[in-house]
Design a protein around this motif. Structure first.
Motif, PDB file in Angstrom:
ATOM      1  N   SER A 635       3.691   2.112   3.465  1.00 39.91           N
ATOM      2  CA  SER A 635       3.757   2.042   2.000  1.00 39.91           C
ATOM      3  C   SER A 635       2.745   2.971   1.339  1.00 39.91           C
ATOM      4  N   HIS A 636       1.675   3.288   2.045  1.00 37.91           N
ATOM      5  CA  HIS A 636       0.648   4.184   1.494  1.00 37.91           C
ATOM      6  C   HIS A 636       0.835   5.643   1.916  1.00 37.91           C
ATOM      7  N   ASN A 637       1.841   5.912   2.727  1.00 39.85           N
ATOM      8  CA  ASN A 637       2.024   7.269   3.247  1.00 39.85           C
ATOM      9  C   ASN A 637       3.488   7.698   3.248  1.00 39.85           C
ATOM     10  N   LYS A 638       4.171   7.399   2.178  1.00 37.46           N
ATOM     11  CA  LYS A 638       5.596   7.729   2.091  1.00 37.46           C
ATOM     12  C   LYS A 638       5.842   9.240   2.100  1.00 37.46           C
ATOM     13  N   ASP A 639       4.844  10.008   1.682  1.00 38.06           N
ATOM     14  CA  ASP A 639       5.015  11.462   1.613  1.00 38.06           C
ATOM     15  C   ASP A 639       4.358  12.180   2.791  1.00 38.06           C
ATOM     16  N   TYR A 640       3.967  11.440   3.844  1.00 39.86           N
ATOM     17  CA  TYR A 640       3.302  12.070   4.980  1.00 39.86           C
ATOM     18  C   TYR A 640       4.240  13.068   5.653  1.00 39.86           C
ATOM     19  N   ALA A 641       3.765  14.295   5.830  1.00 37.31           N
ATOM     20  CA  ALA A 641       4.635  15.380   6.308  1.00 37.31           C
ATOM     21  C   ALA A 641       4.428  15.731   7.776  1.00 37.31           C
TER      22      ALA A 641
END
Length: 647
Positions: A635-641
């Protein structure tokens, strides 16, 4: 290079200080993200932040090239269950690793999810992580396709927890977890500094951070930068930042200091002296596990240097024998015993009895010649030759003719004796509370690596530093530079420079020894309210009477002097926390005579401490306050690439 005493003998005088003295002068630096501490966690934080294009400054007390506990090297990259050879799920392994009291579930989850990506980025920067030269072809754990070298360190469970005899002999078809990778860690730190420079990180080597600046100088307010000084010129440094990341590791020299027997020697970097913890505490940040301590296991002249004594960690697959070549019933930390690092309970006592009865003869040895050649080379060259605290020792052994294919290596087991309770150690998990953004309880302040509560190892510092960098960037993009207080700056500047205004009094070693004596007498084997009060009274007296006598003849000694003041304040926080913990705790090594019940249910929680309006206060958090690790991470890293793909 001329030795110090040779120079004095030849010249008949001490050398002049080789740098311009700039006491009283100020240098002001403004940036978006400030990283204090240039070790493994700090370098990764700076790199991660700089990739966003924001202006990043990195402050390091030594030289980033080799600074920090992991600066000289590292032999294991732990907890990387996302690697292609892994046989476990990252989230399940993280849950397993966090199934210990008073661990850091947030950091462990980050490590297990992002550790492999971090290692791949390390490879992109020039760090060596594979046996590309086929130097160890044929070694067990080496994968021909990927060239990765898997360690036997973790198998069915954490190697510190494993009773290898109950587990039985491994079979050829047993699946190992494959979560720990052998690496060429000596290549890492220079590559990290090079990458910092390439990305435009402004590096301030030889600058000691001394205080955090808060908005309008208010304790508990938003952190808007930091102060420090240059340990070569004495120039005062003022850093203004939208976001600040602390990566200064823990503390040392609280119970003991030995400069005469072997120089400054400890498991951690000598520059780890607790100022990051003290800076954050003084600013109003919340700490936890500060009542935890340990007993000295290695170094400082009282004990052998870590890894130099055949049988320490990283002696993988090395059998131990007595003086007559008789095999000892101890784990080899290798493939035959599931990588177990600790003997079964009571085994050391039985061996000790055997020594007294003549069944085993001292000293004991690591039997390198008995090993298969490729396994021997992998352990001696790759493990011991790459590990941070070992490299110089192995270099010296090699220089003086040691041949691991021919010679045994003496173990210090039993012959150097047991540590006494007065040889205490700090840094056993006590540090800053963070949330899932690695934000502390103060706005604008983040933490990584050893500045976080209950930190783990080298790769934990790397992964959390990388994570903290991008989270600090997210925050910095949403705020403007806060207002610093000139009054706060002037007060800290006067404190920094005070020892330079004196020409006599006491020097830093005397002050450190005085603090050591207090902790050895009143905060060691016997722990009671009365003894804690006596310790606090003595520490307060040192602060009131001895610190004002502290003098420094050059900027380097000024750094050591201010480290002592940090050590003093760190010691006081520890004693206050121990006093506030009204129970005994096995995990904290806190055995109180006046509160003998060990780990009662009502103390199955985190105790937090902080300064509020200048007063020491406590609070509490549930043991797993971080919630569902997988769910919270996602939930805190939805945009982790994933692995960085930029230029």
């Amino acid at each position: 290079m001329t030795r110090w005493h040779d120079y004095v003998k030849d010249q008949g005088q001490l050398p002049d200080w080789p740098y311009p003295i700039k006491y009283g002068q100020e240098q002001e630096v403004e940036c978006d993200v400030l990283v204090v501490g240039g070790g493994i966690g700090g370098c990764w934080a700076a790199i991660s932040a700089a990739r966003s294009g924001l202006k990043v400054a990195l402050v390091e007390k030594g030289d980033v090239q080799r600074s920090g506990s992991g600066g000289p090297g590292c032999d294991h990259w732990c907890n990387a269950p996302a690697n292609p050879l892994s046989n476990v799920d990252p989230d399940e392994w993280a849950k397993h690793m966090a199934d210990r009291p008073f661990c850091n579930g947030i950091g462990i989850q980050i490590q297990n999810r992002e550790d492999w990506d971090t290692l791949l980025e390390m490879e992109q920067m020039g760090g060596k992580i594979r046996d590309t030269d086929d130097e160890y072809k044929g070694a067990k754990g080496r994968d021909e396709k990927t060239k990765l070298m898997i360690s036997p360190r973790y198998t069915k469970t954490h190697s510190y927890m494993l009773d290898y005899e109950k587990a039985g002999k491994p079979k050829e078809d047993d699946k190992l977890n494959n979560v720990v990778i052998r690496i060429w860690g000596s290549t890492f730190k220079p590559a990290l500094k090079k990458e910092c420079k390439r990305l435009g990180v402004k590096i301030y080597d030889r600058v000691m951070g001394t205080a955090l600046l808060t908005e309008n100088g208010v304790q508990g307010g938003r952190v808007v930068g930091a102060m420090g000084f240059n340990s070569r010129t004495g120039e005062t440094m003022i850093f203004k930042a939208k976001a600040t990341i602390l990566a200064t590791a823990g503390g040392g020299g609280i119970w003991h200091l030995n400069t005469e027997m072997c120089g400054i020697s400890s498991m951690s970097s000598r520059t780890s002296s607790g100022e990051g913890i003290v800076m954050a505490f003084n600013a109003g940040a919340e700490l936890t596990r500060m009542e935890s301590s340990g007993v000295l296991g290695i170094a400082t002249g009282f004990k052998h240097k870590w890894y130099s004594g055949a049988g320490d960690a990283s002696y993988e697959n090395v059998p131990l024998v007595d003086a007559n070549g008789k095999r000892l019933p101890l784990p080899t930390q290798g493939w035959e015993d599931w990588g177990a690092m600790v003997a079964p309970p009571g085994r050391d006592d039985k061996i000790r009895e055997g020594v007294m009865k003549g069944e085993y003869e001292l000293p004991f040895y690591g039997d390198f010649p008995a090993m298969k050649d490729v396994e021997r080379r992998a352990t001696y060259n790759l493990m011991l030759g790459e590990e941070s605290t070992t490299k110089i020792i192995m270099d010296e052994l090699n220089k003086h003719g040691y041949d691991e294919s021919r010679d045994l290596l003496q173990s210090y087991k039993f012959i150097e004796g047991r540590s006494i309770p007065q040889w205490g150690e700090a840094g056993h998990g006590g540090a800053l509370i963070v949330d899932w953004n690695l934000k502390t309880t103060l706005d604008g302040l983040y933490a990584a690596g050893g500045s976080m509560f209950s930190p783990e190892d080298h790769s934990f510092c790397a992964a959390t530093g990388r994570y903290a960098g991008r989270k600090a960037v997210d925050y910095a993009k949403t705020v403007k530079q806060g207002k610093v207080s000139r009054e706060q700056i002037d007060k800290e500047k006067a404190r920094i420079l005070a020892p330079t205004q004196r020409t006599s009094g006491i020097e830093w070693k005397e002050l450190n020894f005085g603090i050591n004596r207090v902790m050895q007498y009143y905060v060691s084997e016997f722990k009671t309210e009365r003894l804690f009060d006596m310790a606090l009274q003595a520490l307060n007296k040192i602060e009131a009477e001895s610190v004002p006598m502290l003098y420094a003849m050059d900027p380097h000694k000024l750094m050591r002097s201010l480290e002592d003041v940090s050590i003093l304040n760190h010691a006081r926080i520890i004693v206050q926390a121990m006093k506030a913990h009204k129970a005994s705790s096995r995990m904290m090594n806190l055995m109180r005579i006046d509160y003998p019940q060990i780990d009662p249910p009502e103390w199955n929680k985190w105790m937090t401490v902080k300064l509020k309006d200048g007063k020491f206060t406590t609070g509490f958090l549930p043991l797993t306050f971080w919630g569902d690790m997988k769910k919270e991470y996602e939930s805190h890293n939805k945009d982790y690439a994933g692995v960085y793909k930029g230029k």
